[in-house]
Scaffold this active site. Sequence first.
Site, PDB file in Angstrom:
ATOM      1  N   LYS A 119       1.123  -0.939  -0.113  1.00  0.00           N
ATOM      2  CA  LYS A 119      -0.368  -0.103  -0.490  1.00  0.00           C
ATOM      3  C   LYS A 119       0.894   1.468   0.040  1.00  0.00           C
ATOM      4  O   LYS A 119       1.957   0.990   0.757  1.00  0.00           O
ATOM      5  CB  LYS A 119      -0.251   0.384   1.537  1.00  0.00           C
ATOM      6  CG  LYS A 119      -2.108  -1.436   1.127  1.00  0.00           C
ATOM      7  CD  LYS A 119      -2.760  -1.635   1.940  1.00  0.00           C
ATOM      8  CE  LYS A 119      -4.083  -2.964   1.957  1.00  0.00           C
ATOM      9  NZ  LYS A 119      -5.199  -2.043   3.010  1.00  0.00           N
ATOM     10  N   TYR A 130     -12.400  -2.097  -4.339  1.00  0.00           N
ATOM     11  CA  TYR A 130     -13.015  -2.085  -2.854  1.00  0.00           C
ATOM     12  C   TYR A 130     -14.798  -1.966  -2.988  1.00  0.00           C
ATOM     13  O   TYR A 130     -14.974  -1.759  -1.671  1.00  0.00           O
ATOM     14  CB  TYR A 130     -11.740  -1.519  -1.482  1.00  0.00           C
ATOM     15  CG  TYR A 130     -10.888  -1.994  -1.499  1.00  0.00           C
ATOM     16  CD1 TYR A 130     -10.559  -3.198  -0.755  1.00  0.00           C
ATOM     17  CD2 TYR A 130      -9.415  -0.748  -1.926  1.00  0.00           C
ATOM     18  CE1 TYR A 130      -9.496  -3.110  -0.113  1.00  0.00           C
ATOM     19  CE2 TYR A 130      -8.322  -1.082  -1.386  1.00  0.00           C
ATOM     20  CZ  TYR A 130      -8.315  -2.494  -0.815  1.00  0.00           C
ATOM     21  OH  TYR A 130      -7.260  -2.858  -0.073  1.00  0.00           O
ATOM     22  N   PHE A 157     -15.854   3.289   6.627  1.00  0.00           N
ATOM     23  CA  PHE A 157     -14.325   3.558   6.208  1.00  0.00           C
ATOM     24  C   PHE A 157     -13.985   3.435   4.435  1.00  0.00           C
ATOM     25  O   PHE A 157     -12.970   3.790   4.374  1.00  0.00           O
ATOM     26  CB  PHE A 157     -13.625   2.393   7.009  1.00  0.00           C
ATOM     27  CG  PHE A 157     -13.328   1.425   6.381  1.00  0.00           C
ATOM     28  CD1 PHE A 157     -12.924   1.129   4.931  1.00  0.00           C
ATOM     29  CD2 PHE A 157     -14.412   0.713   7.194  1.00  0.00           C
ATOM     30  CE1 PHE A 157     -13.276  -0.853   5.253  1.00  0.00           C
ATOM     31  CE2 PHE A 157     -14.393  -0.786   7.258  1.00  0.00           C
ATOM     32  CZ  PHE A 157     -13.489  -1.547   6.067  1.00  0.00           C
ATOM     33  N   ARG A 180      -2.071 -14.998   4.034  1.00  0.00           N
ATOM     34  CA  ARG A 180      -3.217 -14.143   5.321  1.00  0.00           C
ATOM     35  C   ARG A 180      -2.326 -14.568   6.411  1.00  0.00           C
ATOM     36  O   ARG A 180      -2.540 -13.508   7.658  1.00  0.00           O
ATOM     37  CB  ARG A 180      -4.297 -14.609   5.212  1.00  0.00           C
ATOM     38  CG  ARG A 180      -5.253 -13.951   4.138  1.00  0.00           C
ATOM     39  CD  ARG A 180      -6.799 -14.283   4.029  1.00  0.00           C
ATOM     40  NE  ARG A 180      -7.457 -13.429   5.019  1.00  0.00           N
ATOM     41  CZ  ARG A 180      -7.630 -12.249   4.930  1.00  0.00           C
ATOM     42  NH1 ARG A 180      -7.099 -11.533   3.244  1.00  0.00           N
ATOM     43  NH2 ARG A 180      -8.442 -11.578   5.156  1.00  0.00           N
ATOM     44  N   THR A 203      -5.774  -8.067  10.265  1.00  0.00           N
ATOM     45  CA  THR A 203      -5.607  -6.730   9.839  1.00  0.00           C
ATOM     46  C   THR A 203      -5.555  -5.466   9.473  1.00  0.00           C
ATOM     47  O   THR A 203      -4.856  -4.054   9.802  1.00  0.00           O
ATOM     48  CB  THR A 203      -7.673  -6.200   9.366  1.00  0.00           C
ATOM     49  OG1 THR A 203      -8.317  -7.669   8.432  1.00  0.00           O
ATOM     50  CG2 THR A 203      -7.571  -4.994   8.645  1.00  0.00           C
ATOM     51  N   ARG A 214       2.760  -6.896   8.975  1.00  0.00           N
ATOM     52  CA  ARG A 214       1.847  -5.961   9.086  1.00  0.00           C
ATOM     53  C   ARG A 214       2.396  -5.616  10.620  1.00  0.00           C
ATOM     54  O   ARG A 214       2.416  -4.496  11.234  1.00  0.00           O
ATOM     55  CB  ARG A 214       0.641  -6.484   9.275  1.00  0.00           C
ATOM     56  CG  ARG A 214      -0.505  -5.710   7.803  1.00  0.00           C
ATOM     57  CD  ARG A 214      -2.124  -6.722   7.888  1.00  0.00           C
ATOM     58  NE  ARG A 214      -2.546  -6.519   6.799  1.00  0.00           N
ATOM     59  CZ  ARG A 214      -3.399  -7.302   6.260  1.00  0.00           C
ATOM     60  NH1 ARG A 214      -3.795  -8.106   7.255  1.00  0.00           N
ATOM     61  NH2 ARG A 214      -4.112  -7.011   5.269  1.00  0.00           N
ATOM     62  N   ASN A 225      -2.542  -0.608   6.847  1.00  0.00           N
ATOM     63  CA  ASN A 225      -1.656  -1.882   7.523  1.00  0.00           C
ATOM     64  C   ASN A 225      -0.789  -2.353   6.576  1.00  0.00           C
ATOM     65  O   ASN A 225      -0.812  -3.550   5.834  1.00  0.00           O
ATOM     66  CB  ASN A 225      -2.943  -2.058   7.629  1.00  0.00           C
ATOM     67  CG  ASN A 225      -3.793  -3.065   6.625  1.00  0.00           C
ATOM     68  OD1 ASN A 225      -3.447  -2.374   5.477  1.00  0.00           O
ATOM     69  ND2 ASN A 225      -5.222  -3.889   6.620  1.00  0.00           N
ATOM     70  N   HIS A 244      -2.175  -5.378   1.531  1.00  0.00           N
ATOM     71  CA  HIS A 244      -3.388  -6.706   1.103  1.00  0.00           C
ATOM     72  C   HIS A 244      -3.357  -7.846   0.575  1.00  0.00           C
ATOM     73  O   HIS A 244      -2.458  -8.369   0.661  1.00  0.00           O
ATOM     74  CB  HIS A 244      -4.091  -5.710   0.238  1.00  0.00           C
ATOM     75  CG  HIS A 244      -5.412  -6.496  -0.538  1.00  0.00           C
ATOM     76  ND1 HIS A 244      -6.531  -6.788  -0.214  1.00  0.00           N
ATOM     77  CD2 HIS A 244      -5.299  -7.645  -1.511  1.00  0.00           C
ATOM     78  CE1 HIS A 244      -7.398  -7.715  -0.500  1.00  0.00           C
ATOM     79  NE2 HIS A 244      -6.896  -7.428  -1.589  1.00  0.00           N
ATOM     80  N   GLU A 296      -9.318 -10.780  -8.037  1.00  0.00           N
ATOM     81  CA  GLU A 296      -8.030  -9.626  -7.946  1.00  0.00           C
ATOM     82  C   GLU A 296      -7.011  -9.943  -8.553  1.00  0.00           C
ATOM     83  O   GLU A 296      -6.488  -8.564  -9.613  1.00  0.00           O
ATOM     84  CB  GLU A 296      -7.773  -9.771  -6.424  1.00  0.00           C
ATOM     85  CG  GLU A 296      -8.788  -9.025  -5.766  1.00  0.00           C
ATOM     86  CD  GLU A 296      -8.303  -9.609  -4.089  1.00  0.00           C
ATOM     87  OE1 GLU A 296      -9.316  -9.264  -2.962  1.00  0.00           O
ATOM     88  OE2 GLU A 296      -7.111  -9.354  -3.887  1.00  0.00           O
TER      89      GLU A 296
HETATM   90  P1  CMP Z   1      -7.472  -5.150   2.968  1.00  0.00           P
HETATM   91  O1  CMP Z   1      -6.874  -6.180   3.853  1.00  0.00           O
HETATM   92  O2  CMP Z   1      -6.852  -4.150   1.930  1.00  0.00           O
HETATM   93  O3  CMP Z   1      -8.936  -5.092   2.812  1.00  0.00           O
HETATM   94  C1  CMP Z   1      -9.946  -3.753   3.336  1.00  0.00           C
HETATM   95  C2  CMP Z   1      -8.769  -2.798   3.863  1.00  0.00           C
HETATM   96  O4  CMP Z   1     -10.323  -2.016   4.682  1.00  0.00           O
HETATM   97  C3  CMP Z   1      -8.032  -3.376   4.820  1.00  0.00           C
HETATM   98  O5  CMP Z   1      -7.690  -4.088   4.215  1.00  0.00           O
HETATM   99  C4  CMP Z   1      -7.817  -2.023   5.747  1.00  0.00           C
HETATM  100  O6  CMP Z   1      -7.095  -0.820   5.512  1.00  0.00           O
HETATM  101  C5  CMP Z   1      -9.510  -1.641   5.500  1.00  0.00           C
HETATM  102  N1  CMP Z   1     -10.051  -1.192   7.306  1.00  0.00           N
HETATM  103  C6  CMP Z   1     -10.986  -2.395   6.687  1.00  0.00           C
HETATM  104  N2  CMP Z   1     -12.056  -2.502   8.717  1.00  0.00           N
HETATM  105  C7  CMP Z   1     -11.108  -0.668   8.452  1.00  0.00           C
HETATM  106  C8  CMP Z   1     -11.507   0.223   9.802  1.00  0.00           C
HETATM  107  N3  CMP Z   1     -12.167  -0.252  10.511  1.00  0.00           N
HETATM  108  N4  CMP Z   1     -11.575   1.215   9.432  1.00  0.00           N
HETATM  109  C9  CMP Z   1     -10.736   1.844   8.622  1.00  0.00           C
HETATM  110  N5  CMP Z   1     -10.223   1.087   7.929  1.00  0.00           N
HETATM  111  C10 CMP Z   1     -10.278  -0.648   7.875  1.00  0.00           C
END
Ligand code: CMP
Length: 149
Positions: A11, A51, A59, A87, A93, A104, A114, A117, A128
């Site tokens: 990211k 997304y 969010f 994962r 996450t 992470r 984070n 992805h 994807e």
């Molecule tokens: P990712 O694995 O890219 O998939 C969806 C993304 O949404 C996740 O990582 C986070 O970066 C973001 N995300 C998920 N939950 C939240 C949250 N509660 N607040 C902000 N961002 C979020």
Amino acid sequence: MKGNYTLTMIKPQAVKNQNIGNILALINNGGFRITAMKMLVLSNAQAKAFYAIHKERPFYGELVEFMTSGPIIAAVLEKDNAVLDYRKLMGATNPADADEGTIRKQYASNIQNNAVHGSDSDENAKNEINFFFATNNLYTSCGELVEEF
Ligand code: CMP
């Protein structure tokens, strides 16, 4: 091929922080082979589409803004059981919940930023991967064209 591939993005903040190499090293050391990779800046429409599954979440707007804030790396990773194993390597996450040694834990600063992805199912991995890479341009680590996922 099913189960052998996943899609990762490094990211924008992790790219800005010069952590591409460190993250790719963790990926390789975790037993994954990188079989396709590119750097690009997602357009607003691309980030929204990628997304779209989160479009009702509070969010979503900030996530799209963050993901378009600078270059990302998109890469295809090959390994048996790629989705689940990646994962595990990424960690939770929310980096506050991520285990020691995960990407992470080391390179993410908060749940939005984070670091990486990773696809969450074989079906999403296929979608994807197709989002970023033309299938007729995808090779296995042995140099053969990927015929199916
Ligand atoms: P990712 O694995 O890219 O998939 C969806 C993304 O949404 C996740 O990582 C986070 O970066 C973001 N995300 C998920 N939950 C939240 C949250 N509660 N607040 C902000 N961002 C979020």
